[in-house]
Design a protein around this motif. Structure first.
Motif, PDB file in Angstrom:
ATOM      1  N   MET A   1       0.839  -1.160  -0.058  1.00  0.00           N
ATOM      2  CA  MET A   1       0.026  -0.089   0.234  1.00  0.00           C
ATOM      3  C   MET A   1       0.846   1.223   0.040  1.00  0.00           C
ATOM      4  O   MET A   1       1.882   1.299   0.837  1.00  0.00           O
ATOM      5  CB  MET A   1      -0.782   0.041   1.168  1.00  0.00           C
ATOM      6  N   THR A   2       0.730   2.199  -0.859  1.00  0.00           N
ATOM      7  CA  THR A   2       1.642   3.509  -0.967  1.00  0.00           C
ATOM      8  C   THR A   2       0.385   4.554  -0.783  1.00  0.00           C
ATOM      9  O   THR A   2      -0.711   4.879  -0.995  1.00  0.00           O
ATOM     10  CB  THR A   2       2.058   3.623  -2.539  1.00  0.00           C
ATOM     11  N   VAL A 111     -13.740  14.158   0.891  1.00  0.00           N
ATOM     12  CA  VAL A 111     -13.131  14.169  -0.496  1.00  0.00           C
ATOM     13  C   VAL A 111     -12.085  13.132  -0.615  1.00  0.00           C
ATOM     14  O   VAL A 111     -12.431  12.168  -1.558  1.00  0.00           O
ATOM     15  CB  VAL A 111     -12.538  15.644  -0.822  1.00  0.00           C
ATOM     16  N   LEU A 112     -11.156  12.786   0.459  1.00  0.00           N
ATOM     17  CA  LEU A 112     -10.330  11.659   0.319  1.00  0.00           C
ATOM     18  C   LEU A 112     -10.954  10.497   0.456  1.00  0.00           C
ATOM     19  O   LEU A 112     -10.657   9.404  -0.109  1.00  0.00           O
ATOM     20  CB  LEU A 112      -9.436  12.013   1.398  1.00  0.00           C
ATOM     21  N   ARG A 120     -10.263   2.680  -5.538  1.00  0.00           N
ATOM     22  CA  ARG A 120     -10.335   1.252  -4.716  1.00  0.00           C
ATOM     23  C   ARG A 120      -8.643   0.771  -4.839  1.00  0.00           C
ATOM     24  O   ARG A 120      -8.565  -0.010  -5.840  1.00  0.00           O
ATOM     25  CB  ARG A 120     -11.245   0.274  -5.565  1.00  0.00           C
ATOM     26  N   GLY A 121      -8.010   0.841  -3.832  1.00  0.00           N
ATOM     27  CA  GLY A 121      -6.824   0.257  -3.646  1.00  0.00           C
ATOM     28  C   GLY A 121      -5.730   0.807  -4.499  1.00  0.00           C
ATOM     29  O   GLY A 121      -4.337   0.591  -4.226  1.00  0.00           O
ATOM     30  N   GLN A 122      -5.917   1.888  -5.163  1.00  0.00           N
ATOM     31  CA  GLN A 122      -4.948   2.659  -5.794  1.00  0.00           C
ATOM     32  C   GLN A 122      -4.324   3.788  -4.773  1.00  0.00           C
ATOM     33  O   GLN A 122      -4.986   4.102  -3.842  1.00  0.00           O
ATOM     34  CB  GLN A 122      -5.361   3.184  -7.158  1.00  0.00           C
TER      35      GLN A 122
END
Length: 190
Positions: A1-2, A111-112, A120-122
């Motif tokens: 995860m970044t 918003v975030l 999703r996941g990015q």
């Protein structure tokens, strides 16, 4: 995860204890900012609401920072609750200081959250933090409308106050991003 561009977050999740400590520490630091600014904030707000709106972006730095470092939903809102509760005795407006802290943090987090649901996941893109900062500026403008004098509610004056809010919130978000990346690289998220 970044969580940030070019910075790899740890593969393990943070403990609830660590998240609470980070959130309370960010809220306490936000209360210190309020204490530092409160002697001249009321005079600045009365003299020049656009200047106050710009400077008030400093109040959002620590809630934005904890959101970027921890990455958990509603971190800025939680830090805003802590900051507002701790700064209420020091603030000229008392308990009402909770309103801008919570409203600004909630707008940022909303918003975030929406971007995260769509992507999703990015990784959260940089533009999302900018949009979140502008959304928080708009909410803070709406929250401050009852406090503005009739002269400062004219369209040109409101535009100047909104521009100050946007500049302040974008600056706080940008600086939180820089500080957050450095903290993550240093491994202080553990």
């Amino acid at each position: 995860m970044t969580t940030h561009q070019g910075v790899r977050a740890p593969d393990r999740r943070l403990s609830l204890h660590a998240m609470l400590l980070w959130t309370v520490a960010a809220g306490a630091a936000g209360a210190v900012v309020v204490a530092a600014f409160s002697p001249f904030s009321a005079a600045t707000a009365a003299f020049s609401p656009p200047l106050y709106a710009l400077l008030a972006g400093a109040y959002s730095f620590f809630p934005f920072l904890v959101r970027r470092v921890l990455g958990y939903p509603w971190a800025a809102t939680a830090a805003g609750v802590v900051a507002g509760a701790l700064s209420a005795p020091l603030s000229p407006i008392g308990v009402l200081v909770l309103v801008p802290f919570v409203a600004g943090g909630a707008a940022y987090d909303t918003v975030l959250w929406a971007v995260a649901r769509i992507r999703r996941g990015q990784r959260t893109p940089a533009w999302a933090y900018a949009v979140a900062a502008v959304a928080s500026a708009l909410v803070l403008l709406v929250v401050s409308l009852p406090l503005l004098s009739p002269v400062h509610q004219l369209p040109f004056a409101l535009a100047a106050v909104f521009a100050g809010r946007v500049a302040g919130q974008l600056t706080a978000s940008g600086l939180a991003g820089v500080a957050g990346r450095r903290l993550l690289r240093a491994g202080t998220d553990r």
